[in-house]
Structure formats: structure tokens, C-alpha cells
Design a protein around this motif. Sequence first.
Motif, PDB file in Angstrom:
ATOM      1  N   VAL A  82       5.258  -0.489 -18.963  1.00  8.41           N
ATOM      2  CA  VAL A  82       4.806   0.364 -18.027  1.00  8.41           C
ATOM      3  C   VAL A  82       3.290  -0.286 -18.119  1.00  8.41           C
ATOM      4  O   VAL A  82       2.635  -0.158 -17.196  1.00  8.41           O
ATOM      5  CB  VAL A  82       4.960   1.753 -18.560  1.00  8.41           C
ATOM      6  CG1 VAL A  82       3.894   2.743 -17.987  1.00  8.41           C
ATOM      7  CG2 VAL A  82       6.344   2.236 -18.495  1.00  8.41           C
ATOM      8  N   LYS A  83       2.738  -0.659 -19.363  1.00 12.00           N
ATOM      9  CA  LYS A  83       1.349  -0.943 -19.118  1.00 12.00           C
ATOM     10  C   LYS A  83       0.981  -2.105 -18.444  1.00 12.00           C
ATOM     11  O   LYS A  83       0.003  -2.214 -17.820  1.00 12.00           O
ATOM     12  CB  LYS A  83       0.839  -0.864 -20.616  1.00 12.00           C
ATOM     13  CG  LYS A  83       0.570   0.433 -21.249  1.00 12.00           C
ATOM     14  CD  LYS A  83      -0.111   0.074 -22.715  1.00 12.00           C
ATOM     15  CE  LYS A  83      -0.442   1.490 -23.467  1.00 12.00           C
ATOM     16  NZ  LYS A  83      -0.865   1.608 -24.642  1.00 12.00           N
ATOM     17  N   LYS A  84       1.993  -3.092 -18.806  1.00 12.83           N
ATOM     18  CA  LYS A  84       2.019  -4.150 -18.100  1.00 12.83           C
ATOM     19  C   LYS A  84       2.013  -4.239 -16.591  1.00 12.83           C
ATOM     20  O   LYS A  84       1.395  -5.005 -15.571  1.00 12.83           O
ATOM     21  CB  LYS A  84       3.136  -5.419 -18.558  1.00 12.83           C
ATOM     22  CG  LYS A  84       3.099  -6.787 -18.127  1.00 12.83           C
ATOM     23  CD  LYS A  84       4.183  -7.509 -18.752  1.00 12.83           C
ATOM     24  CE  LYS A  84       4.145  -8.938 -18.056  1.00 12.83           C
ATOM     25  NZ  LYS A  84       5.431  -9.647 -18.599  1.00 12.83           N
ATOM     26  N   SER A  85       2.983  -3.343 -15.919  1.00 13.41           N
ATOM     27  CA  SER A  85       3.154  -3.168 -14.770  1.00 13.41           C
ATOM     28  C   SER A  85       1.838  -2.395 -14.211  1.00 13.41           C
ATOM     29  O   SER A  85       1.465  -2.828 -12.938  1.00 13.41           O
ATOM     30  CB  SER A  85       4.328  -2.590 -14.326  1.00 13.41           C
ATOM     31  OG  SER A  85       4.325  -1.153 -14.790  1.00 13.41           O
ATOM     32  N   SER A  86       1.242  -1.683 -14.753  1.00 12.05           N
ATOM     33  CA  SER A  86       0.106  -0.891 -14.232  1.00 12.05           C
ATOM     34  C   SER A  86      -1.267  -1.640 -14.465  1.00 12.05           C
ATOM     35  O   SER A  86      -2.173  -1.556 -13.531  1.00 12.05           O
ATOM     36  CB  SER A  86       0.106   0.465 -14.960  1.00 12.05           C
ATOM     37  OG  SER A  86      -0.377   0.271 -16.429  1.00 12.05           O
ATOM     38  N   ALA A  87      -1.440  -2.593 -15.376  1.00 14.93           N
ATOM     39  CA  ALA A  87      -2.517  -3.358 -15.438  1.00 14.93           C
ATOM     40  C   ALA A  87      -2.658  -4.153 -14.317  1.00 14.93           C
ATOM     41  O   ALA A  87      -3.805  -4.633 -13.714  1.00 14.93           O
ATOM     42  CB  ALA A  87      -2.280  -3.998 -16.567  1.00 14.93           C
ATOM     43  N   GLY A  88      -1.420  -4.918 -13.547  1.00 16.98           N
ATOM     44  CA  GLY A  88      -1.770  -5.467 -12.478  1.00 16.98           C
ATOM     45  C   GLY A  88      -2.079  -4.683 -11.211  1.00 16.98           C
ATOM     46  O   GLY A  88      -2.533  -5.366 -10.299  1.00 16.98           O
ATOM     47  N   HIS A  89      -1.977  -3.399 -11.038  1.00 17.51           N
ATOM     48  CA  HIS A  89      -2.182  -2.546 -10.004  1.00 17.51           C
ATOM     49  C   HIS A  89      -3.371  -1.778 -10.089  1.00 17.51           C
ATOM     50  O   HIS A  89      -3.526  -0.727  -9.342  1.00 17.51           O
ATOM     51  CB  HIS A  89      -0.960  -1.809  -9.637  1.00 17.51           C
ATOM     52  CG  HIS A  89       0.338  -2.522  -9.435  1.00 17.51           C
ATOM     53  ND1 HIS A  89       0.329  -3.277  -8.230  1.00 17.51           N
ATOM     54  CD2 HIS A  89       1.414  -2.663 -10.276  1.00 17.51           C
ATOM     55  CE1 HIS A  89       1.642  -3.827  -8.198  1.00 17.51           C
ATOM     56  NE2 HIS A  89       2.271  -3.804  -9.482  1.00 17.51           N
ATOM     57  N   ALA A  90      -4.061  -1.976 -11.374  1.00 15.64           N
ATOM     58  CA  ALA A  90      -5.445  -1.155 -11.294  1.00 15.64           C
ATOM     59  C   ALA A  90      -6.372  -1.590 -10.514  1.00 15.64           C
ATOM     60  O   ALA A  90      -6.682  -2.724 -10.218  1.00 15.64           O
ATOM     61  CB  ALA A  90      -5.821  -1.196 -12.985  1.00 15.64           C
ATOM     62  N   PRO A  91      -6.963  -0.602  -9.801  1.00 14.91           N
ATOM     63  CA  PRO A  91      -8.112  -0.722  -8.731  1.00 14.91           C
ATOM     64  C   PRO A  91      -9.385  -1.387  -9.620  1.00 14.91           C
ATOM     65  O   PRO A  91      -9.656  -1.165 -10.796  1.00 14.91           O
ATOM     66  CB  PRO A  91      -8.421   0.514  -8.175  1.00 14.91           C
ATOM     67  CG  PRO A  91      -8.002   1.590  -9.177  1.00 14.91           C
ATOM     68  CD  PRO A  91      -6.855   1.051 -10.044  1.00 14.91           C
ATOM     69  N   ALA A  92     -10.192  -2.258  -8.807  1.00 10.99           N
ATOM     70  CA  ALA A  92     -11.237  -2.831  -9.264  1.00 10.99           C
ATOM     71  C   ALA A  92     -12.391  -1.630  -9.491  1.00 10.99           C
ATOM     72  O   ALA A  92     -12.501  -0.865  -8.887  1.00 10.99           O
ATOM     73  CB  ALA A  92     -11.765  -3.800  -8.365  1.00 10.99           C
TER      74      ALA A  92
END
Length: 78
Positions: free
Chosen positions: A65-75
Motif C-alpha cells: 500500500v505504501k509503495k503504491s501510494s508513494a508513486g501517486h503522491a502529489p508534488a
Amino acid sequence: MAKATKPADLRAKTVEELDTLLIDLKREQFNLRFQHATGQTEGQSRMREVRREIARVKTVATEVVKKSSAGHAPAVKS
């Protein structure tokens, strides 16, 4: 589940598969606790294995979950 699942095998699964596995393990843990309370179980070893397997699945699920959400985090804007 006869043998402990290796973390590498768990990481290859999807989040839905990990959730299903977690539900099955918790059900098995409940059944083992019930057997222990009624004196039907022969040893503590399987209870220990299931408990550790649950922890292993939860850890890998959190990583996924953390890996997948890290790629979609807004700048972050400064």
C-alpha cells in the motif's frame, strides 16, 4: 496452510489476494483458539505459526500500500 509463506511469495500477490489470505488466517486462528479452549488441540506450534503468518501478511500488505501510494503522491508546492 501447511507451510509458512515466504515474504517474496507474498509480495507477488495483489492487495485483494493478501486480504483474502488474511481473512483465512484469522479464521484459522479463531478455530485454533477455540480448540485450545476446549482441550482439543495437541500443541501450541500451529497457533504460533498462524500468528506469525498473520503478522507477515500484514507487513507485506502495508509495504504494498505504501509503495503504491508513494508513486501517486502529489508534488509539494513551495
